[in-house]
Scaffold this active site. Structure first.
Site, PDB file in Angstrom:
ATOM      1  N   CYS A 134       0.818  -1.218   0.000  1.00  0.00           N
ATOM      2  CA  CYS A 134       0.000   0.000   0.000  1.00  0.00           C
ATOM      3  C   CYS A 134       0.849   1.265   0.000  1.00  0.00           C
ATOM      4  O   CYS A 134       0.506   2.255  -0.649  1.00  0.00           O
ATOM      5  CB  CYS A 134      -0.959  -0.007   1.182  1.00  0.00           C
ATOM      6  SG  CYS A 134      -0.135  -0.064   2.799  1.00  0.00           S
ATOM      7  N   HIS A 451      -1.924   0.956   7.212  1.00  0.00           N
ATOM      8  CA  HIS A 451      -2.267   1.099   5.795  1.00  0.00           C
ATOM      9  C   HIS A 451      -2.046   2.540   5.350  1.00  0.00           C
ATOM     10  O   HIS A 451      -2.353   3.486   6.086  1.00  0.00           O
ATOM     11  CB  HIS A 451      -3.734   0.715   5.586  1.00  0.00           C
ATOM     12  CG  HIS A 451      -4.160   0.649   4.148  1.00  0.00           C
ATOM     13  ND1 HIS A 451      -3.544  -0.148   3.229  1.00  0.00           N
ATOM     14  CD2 HIS A 451      -5.158   1.288   3.478  1.00  0.00           C
ATOM     15  CE1 HIS A 451      -4.148  -0.010   2.040  1.00  0.00           C
ATOM     16  NE2 HIS A 451      -5.124   0.862   2.176  1.00  0.00           N
ATOM     17  N   ASN A 473      -7.931   4.982  -2.376  1.00  0.00           N
ATOM     18  CA  ASN A 473      -7.361   3.744  -1.858  1.00  0.00           C
ATOM     19  C   ASN A 473      -6.693   2.968  -2.994  1.00  0.00           C
ATOM     20  O   ASN A 473      -6.728   3.389  -4.156  1.00  0.00           O
ATOM     21  CB  ASN A 473      -8.454   2.906  -1.187  1.00  0.00           C
ATOM     22  CG  ASN A 473      -7.907   1.975  -0.119  1.00  0.00           C
ATOM     23  OD1 ASN A 473      -6.704   1.765  -0.021  1.00  0.00           O
ATOM     24  ND2 ASN A 473      -8.793   1.398   0.672  1.00  0.00           N
TER      25      ASN A 473
END
Length: 531
Positions: A134, A451, A473
């Site tokens: 991520c 994250h 995202n």
């Protein structure tokens, strides 16, 4: 329930009679009597008798108790006497409890409507798949905005796998150097530090300063020139191979270092200076490490594919937003020099909100990094007001914001939402799961940065207060609203720990923190977690 009666060393004082009680004789009545004898003062349990304790003693004034089956059955019987609990049993035992407890009112209260948005958010929505990359996706999603402007692109992705490949190799080298250094300094194999290093020799995660190191050394390439392989999208098999091999190498290197240290003693060449001890790695150790890295490079090459040479030219053919064809010939390092791209990698400031430490403190984490000799991982600790103000200023200035959070708390990938009121746990389970503040969640390991994502917008009320945030995202278009999430401002206060911004948007007192000597946190501190 336990009562902690603490004093300062010496002979234990006699515990109060309601505390020491065998499980066989404990009843609801005696339990309530015990509870009645406990008072809460400043968030800590305290019994009336605690003030009578000898100040020189230190003990836990109770005996361990086994579970009393009659008492447990009594609790369960009373629990199921409540109609609400019987209804919860029927609703929550047949499927995912989150689906039953999700709040429709909260979903309606968090629309994807924002009055501040950067003009170019970047597309397409990216997908890290079954990997922990991520941070690389969030970082390249920030970098690509400058490149899309430079080359007039409607859609564009940088190669996350390119950075992933070099990060894996650099982390392997970093780990082996830590192994050599700890062995040279006399850390035992079973010491907490060495055991923590061995617990996860290599992972997919990382931090902003690690991205900076990679881009500075290896540059950037378009994804079309180095796309994801199966192992990039599904990294667990690769990671298992690398972890196992690196642990084996760690044991071999430690034995080799110990052998070299013994040779020095025998030869009367033992170094007295600590710095000399840390750099005593003989040619044998150096050659052994090189052989190990060569094997790791082979594993990476066959699983991820050989990456473009950072020093060699590549040819990139692309179409601009008007459909006009172009061709660019350059190197990865030169490509990263496009306006603002490398600047954003190397000059940005990583703000964190860690309420365990005073604001305007510089923090770093011992032995956390990826590139030996590269930029260390450092943070500027600020309060949430300062962090959010910097984010708003960045967005108003047209710049996306890399941020790190504990995304698994009170969030839904299906609805693309992060909100403290998203699930009514109190209604369903009788527990709210929000009894700790942010500092205590960090202390108790209940929360940490897990994250990284990107902020591209915010909704601000008429008084200038932030209401909700627009989040890009990297879970593909099937999550959230075609890949986009909304984050409530209250959720941001509790579960966002980091935001990376241009120093242009920071007050002088915040930028001056960069000149301070950092507070060094241990490697196992929550601030050492990798997104």
């Amino acid at each position: 329930m336990s009562w902690l009666l603490i004093s300062m060393g010496g002979k234990p004082s006699k515990p109060p009679p309601h505390v020491i009680m065998s499980a066989e004789v404990m009843t609801d009545e005696t339990l309530h009597q015990g509870l009645d004898g406990v008072h809460i003062r400043n968030g800590h349990q305290e019994s009336p008798e605690s003030n009578q304790m000898n100040e020189k003693s230190a003990c836990l004034a109770r005996k361990p108790q086994s579970l009393s089956l009659p008492l447990v059955q009594s609790w369960q019987r009373r629990f199921l006497e409540e109609p609400k609990n019987r209804l919860a049993l029927m609703a929550l035992s047949v499927g995912d409890p989150r689906k039953a407890l999700i709040s429709a009112a909260t979903i309606r209260a968090d629309p994807h409507v924002f009055n501040v948005r950067i003009p170019l958010e970047g597309s397409p929505v990216t997908n890290q798949n079954a990997s922990g990359r991520c941070w690389l996706f969030a970082a390249t999603n920030v970098f690509r905005v400058a490149l899309m402007k430079r080359y007039d692109l409607a859609a564009f992705e940088l190669s996350q796998s390119y950075l992933f490949f070099w990060d894996k190799l650099e982390k392997a080298n970093w780990f082996l150097e830590q192994v050599i250094d700890t062995a040279a300094h006399g850390y035992h194999l079973d010491s907490r530090l060495v055991q923590h290093l061995l617990a996860e020799p290599i992972s997919d995660g990382g931090q902003w300063d690690m991205v900076s190191n990679l881009v500075s050394k290896y540059g950037l390439v378009p994804q079309s020139l180095y796309p994801d392989t199966w192992n990039a999208k599904n990294s667990s098999v690769l990671n298992r191979i690398l972890r196992s091999q690196l642990r084996e190498y760690a044991v071999v290197l430690r034995r080799l270092v110990e052998r070299e240290k013994e040779k020095e003693k025998e030869d009367g060449r033992e170094k007295e200076d600590e710095e000399d001890k840390a750099t005593t790695a003989s040619q044998a150790v150096t050659y052994a490490k090189a052989r190990m890295l060569r094997a790791i490079l082979g594993v990476l090459t066959v699983t991820l594919g050989p990456p473009p040479d950072p020093r060699a030219e590549f040819t990139w053919a692309y179409e601009d937003a008007d459909g006009q064809a172009h061709e660019l010939r350059t190197t990865p390092c030169v490509f990263s020099l496009a306006p603002c791209a490398l600047h954003r990698a190397t000059n940005m400031v990583s703000l964190v909100h860690d309420p365990r430490h005073p604001p305007l403190t510089r923090l770093t984490v011992d032995r956390l990094g990826n590139v030996v000799g590269g930029r260390p991982v450092t943070y500027v600790n600020v309060d949430m007001h300062t962090l959010k103000a910097a984010c708003v200023a960045s967005l108003r200035g047209g710049q996306p914001v890399f941020f790190g959070s504990d995304v698994g708390k009170f969030s839904s990938a299906t609805f693309g939402m992060m909100d403290l009121d998203l699930f009514d746990c109190e209604l369903g389970f009788g527990v709210g799961l929000r009894g700790l503040d942010k500092a205590d969640r960090l202390r108790a390991r209940e929360s940490q940065l897990t994250h990284a994502m990107v902020l591209t917008g915010v909704h601000v009320d008429s008084q200038g207060g932030t209401v909700r945030w627009r989040v890009q995202n990297s879970w593909g278009e099937r999550s959230g609203q075609k890949g986009w999430f909304v984050m409530s401002d209250a959720w941001m206060d509790e579960f966002v720990y980091q935001a990376v911004v241009d120093p242009l948007y920071l007050a002088k007192e915040v930028k001056d923190v960069l000149k301070k000597t950092p507070v060094v946190l241990p490697l196992w501190d929550p601030m050492g977690s990798l997104a």
